[in-house]
Structures are given as structure tokens and as C-alpha cells.
Design a protein around this motif. Structure first.
Motif, short mmCIF file in Angstrom:
data_model
loop_
_atom_site.label_atom_id
_atom_site.label_comp_id
_atom_site.label_asym_id
_atom_site.label_seq_id
_atom_site.Cartn_x
_atom_site.Cartn_y
_atom_site.Cartn_z
N GLY A 217 0.81 -1.21 0.00
CA GLY A 217 0.00 0.00 0.00
C GLY A 217 0.84 1.26 0.00
O GLY A 217 0.52 2.24 -0.68
N THR A 218 1.93 1.23 0.76
CA THR A 218 2.85 2.38 0.78
C THR A 218 3.49 2.58 -0.59
O THR A 218 3.54 3.70 -1.11
N ALA A 219 3.95 1.48 -1.19
CA ALA A 219 4.54 1.56 -2.53
C ALA A 219 3.52 2.09 -3.53
O ALA A 219 3.85 2.92 -4.40
N PHE A 220 2.29 1.63 -3.42
CA PHE A 220 1.23 2.03 -4.33
C PHE A 220 0.97 3.53 -4.24
O PHE A 220 0.85 4.22 -5.26
N ARG A 303 9.92 1.52 -4.74
CA ARG A 303 10.56 0.23 -5.02
C ARG A 303 11.06 -0.42 -3.73
O ARG A 303 10.97 -1.64 -3.56
N HIS A 304 11.57 0.39 -2.82
CA HIS A 304 12.03 -0.13 -1.53
C HIS A 304 10.88 -0.79 -0.77
O HIS A 304 11.03 -1.90 -0.23
N TYR A 305 9.72 -0.13 -0.74
CA TYR A 305 8.59 -0.71 -0.02
C TYR A 305 8.01 -1.92 -0.75
O TYR A 305 7.55 -2.87 -0.11
N ALA A 306 8.06 -1.89 -2.07
CA ALA A 306 7.61 -3.07 -2.82
C ALA A 306 8.50 -4.28 -2.50
O ALA A 306 8.00 -5.41 -2.34
N GLN A 307 9.80 -4.03 -2.37
CA GLN A 307 10.71 -5.12 -2.01
C GLN A 307 10.40 -5.64 -0.60
O GLN A 307 10.44 -6.85 -0.35
N ARG A 308 10.07 -4.74 0.31
CA ARG A 308 9.71 -5.17 1.66
C ARG A 308 8.43 -6.01 1.64
O ARG A 308 8.29 -6.96 2.43
N GLU A 330 5.66 -5.56 -7.95
CA GLU A 330 6.48 -4.94 -9.01
C GLU A 330 5.64 -3.97 -9.84
O GLU A 330 6.08 -2.89 -10.21
N PHE A 331 4.41 -4.39 -10.14
CA PHE A 331 3.51 -3.55 -10.93
C PHE A 331 3.20 -2.25 -10.20
O PHE A 331 3.10 -1.18 -10.82
N ALA A 332 3.02 -2.32 -8.90
CA ALA A 332 2.68 -1.14 -8.10
C ALA A 332 3.67 -0.01 -8.33
O ALA A 332 3.32 1.16 -8.33
N VAL A 333 4.94 -0.38 -8.53
CA VAL A 333 6.00 0.61 -8.73
C VAL A 333 6.11 1.03 -10.17
O VAL A 333 6.29 2.22 -10.48
#
Length: 337
Positions: A217-220, A303-308, A330-333
Motif C-alpha cells: 500500500g505504501t509503494a502504491f 521500489r524499496h517498499y515493494a521489495q519489503r 512490481e507492478f505497483a511501482v
């Protein structure tokens, strides 16, 4: 070995298609619940609700409830009503947001408040909130009710905090991350976590899904921040620069202001105060954001939050659900809309 957003073999452009395919049948059941429960003896209610609900959108949150259920091996049907409840909460917040923000567009067409007026839009948002709680009560789980009701309260707190921070040029990156943890990430987290609850999985799996949803959600939201300064209206489904005109301190602005010289900072102070918000001012804002690589930096943080998020589900065995959830992160970023 932990999956990496940088090292995983994948398409050149990450896609939501694996997630869509994974939950397609389940989403038919969820959509049936949504269509049924948005009905009312007052014709304006389904008309206004349907304007937004039938107007597209990714339905990410209910899809994540279904994907989480697949990930933990749930074979029941309780999650369909709960996924619908999650979507009603989200839709209600969108209706209220558009009134608060004075938005003209939502998902590529006129916002409901422009067509139906602010009072009706607020009240139909309230109706959808009420429907969501009916669905939770019908499920019968106090734990699910606690998780989703708590998320609803946190979302409202996040929205109020953002309203307070609006036009506050000194808003810090840390405070902004706290705001989006409330207004966006909390419902992602709850949507994922309830899948483990209905499946009666151990608490560590609940917490893993909660962390996945929260980081996703944060990455989004960070990607949304970048998109507002990096895409056209026909791609976004809303007017380019909406955040700028509304004086919202999103991360690209926070970073550009922090990295700017005295003259640039003065421009930002006047722009965020609402004194400079014309088309030429928006163009200058975008120029400054590009000069200081603020969109790029925002996407890097996303990208950092998506990785988390990906790391949070690393302990689950390989499956179609896990692969789809990884690619969703990955898509979110990478997305442009």
C-alpha cells in the motif's frame, strides 16, 4: 533465499495479469455481492454508487484478499463477502475524498460529486460504509470485525492528518509516510490479513500478510505521488497536477523543496499556499521536480517498499498465488496509471 525485485526473472513490464487470472472466478463472486449490496429502495443510492463502482478501478484491495486466501490455502467462501466489504470501505473513502478535495475527475470521468452534488455523495459514502459493516457482522468473526473497523478508523485519521498537513510546506518525509500509512496502507494491510484469519492460520502468517499489504500500500501510494507529476490526464484518469493545485505535500514536492535553493523554496512556499497554482506554475513545479530527480527518488522509495512487501511473504512456499503477489508488488511501482 529471499526474492528480489531486482533479480527475479520477469516480463520487461510487470503486469497485474497473473493476479487477475488467479482471482478471476472469486472476483465474480465478490462483484455479485457488491452489486447486490449497493442496491437500495432509494434509486439515487445505487445510481451514485454505481457511477464509481462500475467506473473501472483496479479493485486491488479485494483482489488481495482473494490472493491472500489462495496463498494460505483457504478453501471456503467467507472471504467473498469480506472482500466486498473491503471494496465498500475503499469506495466510501473515495466518494468522501472527492468532496473534500473538490475533485472534478475520478477514473477518467466526472467525479460523482460533480454530477450528484456534495451532500448526496457524502451520504452515499456513508451508506457504503454501513453496508461494509453489515457484511462484517454477517461473517460473525469478532477478530475480522476488529481488524477492518480499526483500519476504517485509521484511514479517517490519515485523511484528517493529510488535511491538516495540506499547504504546510515544512511537512517532513517522515510525517508524510505516517499519513500514507494511515490513509492508504492500512486498508491494504487489513485486506490481506483477514485472508489468514478466515483460514484460521497461525498469527505469524497473519502478520506476514499484514506486512505485505502495508508495504504494498505504501509503494502504491508513493507511485501515485510520482504519477501525478509524471503522467497525462488520459493515462491517470484524473487531471494532471491535482495534488499541486490542492496544495498537497506529497513526496515529490517534499523532496524538491528540501533539495531546492532559496529562490526555488520561495516558489514552493507560494505555490503550496495557493498563491501560484496556474498552468505556468504547474509547469515550473514539474521542471523543479525533474531538476532534483524527485519523481525518480519517489519511485525508488516505492521500489524499496515493494521489495519489503515481497520479503514479507518469502517464507510461504512457491505457488501461483505467491508469484502473482510478487508481480503485483512490481507492478505497483512500474505502473503509469
Amino acid at each position: 533465499m529471499t526474492a528480489s525485485i531486482h533479480s527475479l526473472p520477469r516480463r520487461a513490464e510487470p503486469s497485474l495479469q497473473p493476479l487477475l487470472a488467479l482471482v478471476a472466478d472469486g472476483m465474480n463472486s465478490v462483484n455479485a455481492v457488491i452489486l447486490d449490496r449497493m442496491q437500495s429502495r432509494i434509486p439515487l443510492i445505487p445510481a451514485l454508487a454505481g457511477h464509481l463502482i462500475a467506473g473501472g478501478g483496479k479493485r486491488m484491495r479485494p483482489m488481495l484478499t482473494l490472493a491472500g486466501a489462495e496463498l494460505v490455502g483457504y478453501g471456503g467462501s467467507r472471504h467473498y463477502k469480506l472482500a466486498a466489504a473491503v471494496e465498500f470501505i475503499h469506495t466510501a473513502t473515495l466518494l468522501h475524498d472527492d468532496v473534500v478535495d473538490g475533485s472534478d475527475m475520478r477514473r477518467g470521468k466526472k467525479a460523482a460529486n460533480i454530477i450528484y452534488g456534495n451532500p448526496a455523495t457524502v451520504l452515499v459514502g456513508d451508506f457504503l460504509f454501513s453496508r461494509s459493516f453489515e457484511l462484517m457482522v454477517e461473517d460473525g468473526s469478532i477478530k475480522v470485525l476488529r481488524i477492518l473497523s480499526n483500519a476504517s478508523a485509521i484511514i479517517t485519521e490519515g485523511e484528517v492528518d493529510q488535511l491538516i498537513a495540506q499547504r504546510e510546506i515544512e511537512t517532513s518525509e517522515e510525517r508524510y509516510l505516517a499519513i500514507i500509512n494511515g490513509k492508504t496502507a492500512a486498508l491494504f494491510a487489513a485486506a490481506c490479513r483477514i485472508a489468514a484469519v478466515v483460514a484460521e492460520r497461525p498469527e505469524d502468517e497473519e502478520l506476514a500478510l499484514d506486512a505485505y499489504g502495508r508495504h504494498l500500500g505504501t509503494a502504491f501510494q508513493l507511485a501515485d505521488d510520482a504519477i501525478d507529476y509524471d503522467s497525462d490526464a488520459d493515462v491517470m484518469g484524473k487531471d494532471k497536477g491535482d495534488d499541486f493545485r490542492e496544495g498537497k505535500m506529497t513526496l515529490p514536492v517534499i523532496l524538491a523543496y528540501a533539495r531546492g535553493n532559496a529562490e526555488e523554496r520561495e516558489f514552493w512556499r507560494r505555490a503550496i499556499a495557493g498563491e501560484r497554482n496556474g498552468e505556468a506554475d504547474l509547469a515550473h513545479a514539474i521542471e523543479l521536480i525533474r531538476k532534483h530527480d524527485a519523481v525518480l527518488a519517489t519511485r525508488e522509495r516505492a521500489r524499496h517498499y515493494a521489495q519489503r512487501a515481497i520479503d514479507a511473504i518469502a517464507s510461504f512456499p512457491a505457488s501461483a498465488a505467491k508469484s502473482a503477489m510478487i508481480e503485483a508488488a512490481e507492478f505497483a511501482v512500474a505502473r503509469r496509471f
